[in-house]
Design an enzyme around this catalytic site. Structure first.
Site, PDB file in Angstrom:
ATOM      1  N   HIS A  65       0.840  -1.197   0.000  1.00  0.00           N
ATOM      2  CA  HIS A  65       0.000   0.000   0.000  1.00  0.00           C
ATOM      3  C   HIS A  65       0.869   1.239   0.000  1.00  0.00           C
ATOM      4  O   HIS A  65       2.030   1.194   0.389  1.00  0.00           O
ATOM      5  CB  HIS A  65      -0.928   0.018   1.216  1.00  0.00           C
ATOM      6  CG  HIS A  65      -0.201  -0.058   2.522  1.00  0.00           C
ATOM      7  ND1 HIS A  65       0.213  -1.252   3.068  1.00  0.00           N
ATOM      8  CD2 HIS A  65       0.195   0.904   3.402  1.00  0.00           C
ATOM      9  CE1 HIS A  65       0.821  -1.030   4.219  1.00  0.00           C
ATOM     10  NE2 HIS A  65       0.831   0.266   4.443  1.00  0.00           N
ATOM     11  N   CYS A 187       2.292   3.171  11.914  1.00  0.00           N
ATOM     12  CA  CYS A 187       3.185   2.725  10.852  1.00  0.00           C
ATOM     13  C   CYS A 187       3.450   3.909   9.928  1.00  0.00           C
ATOM     14  O   CYS A 187       2.789   4.945  10.043  1.00  0.00           O
ATOM     15  CB  CYS A 187       2.584   1.550  10.082  1.00  0.00           C
ATOM     16  SG  CYS A 187       1.117   1.954   9.113  1.00  0.00           S
TER      17      CYS A 187
END
Length: 672
Positions: A65, A187
């Site tokens: 992603h 993240c």
């Protein structure tokens, strides 16, 4: 989420053998629907995200992603390869591949929907239904949440069951107070792993009988935990790959500090670890696998590795001050001439229609920004060693280094002393009543006093003498000595293409601009010239012998012209990643030639950045360009020669194979 994934974005028979090929196949579906505008540009962004941390998860899941300017709307594609693809998960290949594409300016609502998918991936019924799916439309509906996965069957009743009601159970004693944990997950992109780690920790908490409340700090923002919940917690878990925001809220608690993937892959172990720490009364959070800035080195790392990380944390924070302050100073000189440093303060004298007043304004603002270099360097070296408590003594020590004229070297020493002092204080066991005020009162007070004493009375003066000797040596450089220094600086700038050695050479040059003289200006010129060579040489090589490079490298070569001209050495990283044994030596050879010629031609530079765009601020500009062109030609010729001798081996892939895209770096990398 139904507008994010359709049947056209589902491939239940994904024909790919590598993660690069899988990403390309799924991204091509996005391009066909007009949701991605530049296939190669988007794939470069996906590869850059993958380079930060593998996106494979336990349970056979791969979830590449990224955010990208080439994405028109949030989009999700799903692929199911027959044999599985390695995405770096500890338990093996992934057979469920999700490619998430988010626009660079994705709004909070869309990111919240993406986080919901990440949480659903922790549901075994959901993943089992995906593996059994046979229809793309039904699969898209399942992923979007329009269709619920079939629930696992209830266990059958046992043969020994009877119709009689069991006798009433005796009254149970009052339930003990459960162990309470608060956690933070984050993240780099804040889209997937952040929420998957949160879900995994919550599920593990339910299974273990632990009360856990998680604060996911994702791209959609975050809701702060109630201070009362934090105060009542028995322990803290940080599962993160970027700095935890407002980390001081959790001070004084038993803490486990790990990377975000540990939160996904082994949540039960983290709960057991924090419980053990609470039982031992251990409240000081050790360095773990946290963010690069906070990381003080793993248990198996030597002091050299740790020292490099600490110094890099300081340099990374210093560079923006260098770019802003240095370029403002350079513009001041360009507009007002070299006597602009004698202009009166613009706070007392400013004429709106006078260009000299505007030049003085630029120069004085830049000078103030530049005055922060040494304190920021020292402060964030200490931060890299000891986290936030190291900031105060680090900044104090850096300011003292300026006061006693210890300069750049003094800042390095002050940062290391401050960080070491705080780390020593943190190892001292203190009464529970003092733990809350340790990070904000006791540690800054004691550490600042210690650093002040050492910098003023012990180490500061010898360092100041060394700094003066170095400055005098640079001022007197000429002839062979200057050329040798140019060679060394050129080699350092081109060895790791923006890495630690490159940053050391750059910081050495920038430190000399704080008190510029003829020698330090020559050093700055040589460093910038050498740093421009690698991307320019790779760009030239792709034009002269394009057949030696794959399609992605030729595309990166077009961007490398601009990156090299702008003094962004990292523009050569995609080439070095694919073929380091040929590219890096070639780059070093050209950098050494350019550094040597720049020093030989006695070129000077007052700006710390800018490439060819600050050419008016360069002394002997024509010879400076000759030095850059010579080094570029040497590097390009050498890399063409080496590639021509070796064919397409050692990392080179025949165009069109899955390996073609491996090692791809972002087209617009970070600056020096």
């Amino acid at each position: 989420m139904s507008d994010m994934i359709t049947a056209d974005l589902v491939d239940l028979d994904l024909a790919a053998q590598t993660k690069e090929a899988a990403a390309r196949s799924l991204a091509e579906r996005m391009v066909a629907l007009g949701r991605v505008t530049d296939l190669d540009g988007f794939l470069a962004d996906v590869a850059a995200r993958e380079a930060q941390m593998p996106t494979g998860l336990d349970g056979g899941i791969g979830i590449p992603h990224c955010r990208s300017e080439h994405v028109t709307e949030p989009t999700l594609a799903f692929g199911r390869p027959a044999d599985g693809i390695d995405f770096g998960a500890p338990d093996g290949p992934a057979d469920l591949i999700f490619l998430i594409a988010a626009p660079a300016g994705a709004d909070d609502a869309h990111l919240t929907i993406l986080s919901a998918l990440a949480r659903r991936l922790m549901d075994p019924d959901f993943t089992a239904a995906l593996r059994a799916a046979t229809d793309p439309a039904a699969t898209a509906s399942l992923i979007s949440g329009d269709t619920a996965p079939p629930a696992a069957p209830e266990p059958a009743a046992t043969a020994t069951a009877t119709a009689e009601e069991p006798p009433p159970a005796p009254a149970a004693p009052a339930a003990p107070v459960p162990f309470r944990v608060v956690a933070v997950t984050s993240c780099p992109t804040g889209i997937a792993h952040t929420y998957m780690a949160a879900e995994a920790l919550e599920q593990a908490g339910q299974a273990e009988g632990v009360e856990i409340v998680v604060e996911p700090q994702g791209s959609a923002g975050f809701t702060r935990l109630d201070p009362a919940v934090i105060a009542a917690a028995d322990g803290v878990i940080f599962a993160h790959d970027v700095p935890v925001r407002e980390k001081e809220r959790f001070a004084g608690k038993p803490t486990v500090d790990v990377g975000v993937k540990a939160g996904i892959n082994r949540p039960a172990e983290l709960l057991a670890e924090v419980r053990d720490k609470a039982a031992r009364g251990e409240t000081t959070a050790p360095a773990g696998t946290g963010s690069p800035v906070e990381e003080a080195g793993g248990p198996g790392e030597g002091y050299g590795t740790k020292l490099r990380k600490w110094l890099m944390s300081g340099v990374s924070y210093m560079v923006p001050f260098v770019a802003a302050g240095g370029l403002l100073i350079a513009l001041g000189f360009a507009i007002g001439g070299y006597t602009i440093d004698k202009a009166p303060s613009v706070a007392e004298h400013f004429v709106w229609t006078d260009s000299t007043s505007w030049a003085a304004l630029l120069f004085q603002v830049g000078g103030l920004a530049f005055s922060f270099l040494v304190p920021v360097l020292a402060g964030y070296i200490a931060y890299g060693m000891a986290d936030r408590p190291g900031l105060v003594p680090g900044f104090v020590g850096g300011s003292i280094a300026l006061t006693i004229n210890a300069g750049f070297l003094g800042g390095l020493a002050a940062g290391l002393i401050a960080g070491g002092t705080v780390m020593a204080i943190q190892r001292v066991k203190v009464p529970a009543a003092l733990r809350g005020i340790m990070p904000v009162v006791v540690i800054p007070l004691i550490s600042s006093a210690v650093v002040g004493f050492l910098m003023f009375l012990v180490v500061g003066k010898p360092i100041a003498e060394l700094q003066k000797a170095l400055t005098d040596w640079l001022s007197g450089l000429s002839g062979a000595n200057a050329v040798i220094l140019g060679v060394v600086l050129g080699l350092m700038m081109c060895f790791d293409l923006g890495g630690p050695l490159n940053k050391v050479a750059y910081a050495f040059a920038v430190g000399g601009l704080a008190n510029p003289n003829d020698g330090s200006l020559k050093v700055m010129a040589a460093v910038m010239a050498a740093g421009m060579v690698p991307p320019l040489a790779m760009a030239l090589a792709t034009v002269v012998r394009g057949g030696l490079f794959n399609r992605t490298e030729r595309e990166n070569g077009k961007a490398a012209w601009v990156l090299g001209s702008s003094f962004i050495t990292e523009g050569a990283i995609p080439f070095a990643a694919a073929d380091p044994l040929r590219v890096i030596p070639s780059a070093m050879a050209g950098g050494a030639v350019t550094g040597a010629l720049s020093m030989l031609f006695e070129c000077t530079l007052r700006a710390p950045h800018g490439g060819i765009f600050v050419l008016p601020l360069i002394g002997n500009p024509a010879l400076y360009l000759i030095a850059i062109l010579a080094g570029t030609a040497v590097s390009a010729a050498l890399v063409i020669l080496l590639k021509g001798m070796g064919g397409r081996g050692d990392g080179k892939a025949v165009e069109g194979t899955p390996a073609t895209e491996s090692g791809t770096a972002p087209k617009v990398p970070a600056t020096v």
